[in-house]
Design a protein around this motif. Structure first.
Motif, mmCIF file in Angstrom:
data_model
loop_
_atom_site.group_PDB
_atom_site.id
_atom_site.type_symbol
_atom_site.label_atom_id
_atom_site.label_comp_id
_atom_site.label_asym_id
_atom_site.label_seq_id
_atom_site.Cartn_x
_atom_site.Cartn_y
_atom_site.Cartn_z
ATOM 1 N N HIS A 48 28.076 -43.628 43.366
ATOM 2 C CA HIS A 48 26.927 -44.537 43.310
ATOM 3 C C HIS A 48 25.695 -43.979 44.007
ATOM 4 C CE1 HIS A 48 29.820 -47.350 41.800
ATOM 5 N NE2 HIS A 48 30.518 -47.288 42.907
ATOM 6 N N GLU A 49 25.898 -43.175 45.033
ATOM 7 C CA GLU A 49 24.761 -42.666 45.800
ATOM 8 C C GLU A 49 25.192 -41.391 46.532
ATOM 9 O OE1 GLU A 49 22.296 -44.320 49.619
ATOM 10 O OE2 GLU A 49 22.877 -45.779 48.098
ATOM 11 N N VAL A 50 24.284 -40.409 46.555
ATOM 12 C CA VAL A 50 24.557 -39.143 47.239
ATOM 13 C C VAL A 50 23.333 -38.745 48.052
ATOM 14 C CG1 VAL A 50 25.079 -36.685 46.931
ATOM 15 C CG2 VAL A 50 26.060 -38.345 45.370
ATOM 16 N N SER A 51 23.567 -38.304 49.281
ATOM 17 C CA SER A 51 22.490 -37.735 50.083
ATOM 18 C C SER A 51 22.985 -36.422 50.683
ATOM 19 C CB SER A 51 22.052 -38.693 51.190
ATOM 20 O OG SER A 51 23.074 -38.871 52.142
ATOM 21 N N VAL A 52 22.052 -35.492 50.883
ATOM 22 C CA VAL A 52 22.383 -34.174 51.417
ATOM 23 C C VAL A 52 21.433 -33.844 52.552
ATOM 24 C CG1 VAL A 52 22.576 -31.708 50.913
ATOM 25 C CG2 VAL A 52 23.085 -33.366 49.134
ATOM 26 N N ASN A 53 21.989 -33.325 53.630
ATOM 27 C CA ASN A 53 21.205 -32.762 54.723
ATOM 28 C C ASN A 53 21.672 -31.336 54.922
ATOM 29 O OD1 ASN A 53 19.575 -35.007 55.619
ATOM 30 N ND2 ASN A 53 21.482 -35.932 56.309
#
Length: 157
Positions: free
Chosen positions: A96-101
């Motif tokens: 549903h949602e992906v974030s990358v650092n």
């Protein structure tokens, strides 16, 4: 006439300031490319897990990698064996949602998902936030950690 000239100057100034805001440094471009690369690699990993493609997973998983599940934690060899034997069959990751650092040669991915899996012979769907940590070595990304945090509600909005 004064109003017209002032309007033209104001519009030109606004366009100039907006153009300045759109400039992206080469470092930012590099990170955006790396972010997309790591997101695609993560998606590919979920497919390999669903397909029980342990050969590809063994190449992706770092030898010192760790895996944290609801039922315990272990290293690379046990994770490969659990997937190969069907102890956990990751059937489908509904992302549903992906974030990358990205920090230097480390990428941290947070993924909100509902995971359809077969665990101990029982099909279950669990909402998770999954944390993946990748390290870049010799020009390629290796999975260093995969941790499942069960949430109270689905990741769907």
């Amino acid at each position: 006439m004064k109003v017209l000239i002032m309007s033209i100057i104001a519009v030109a100034g606004l366009q100039y300031s907006l153009a300045q805001e759109k400039k992206i440094s080469t470092n930012e471009i590099h990170y955006k490319v790396a972010e997309q690369e790591i997101i695609q690699l993560s998606k590919q990993k979920w497919q390999w897990m669903a397909d029980k493609n342990v050969d590809s997973l063994a190449l992706l998983f770092h030898n010192k990698s760790v895996y944290v599940h609801m039922g315990g934690s272990w290293g690379k060899n046990q994770e490969i064996n659990v997937i190969k034997s069907g102890g956990i069959h990751y059937k489908k990751a509904d992302i549903h949602e992906v974030s990358v650092n990205i920090i230097d040669n480390t990428a941290i991915i947070l993924t909100k998902m509902d995971l359809l899996a077969v665990v101990g012979g029982n099909e279950v769907i669990n909402p998770f936030i999954v944390t993946e940590v990748y390290v870049k070595q010799g020009g390629s990304w290796k999975l260093g950690s995969l941790s499942f945090t069960k949430t109270m509600t689905s990741g769907k909005k």
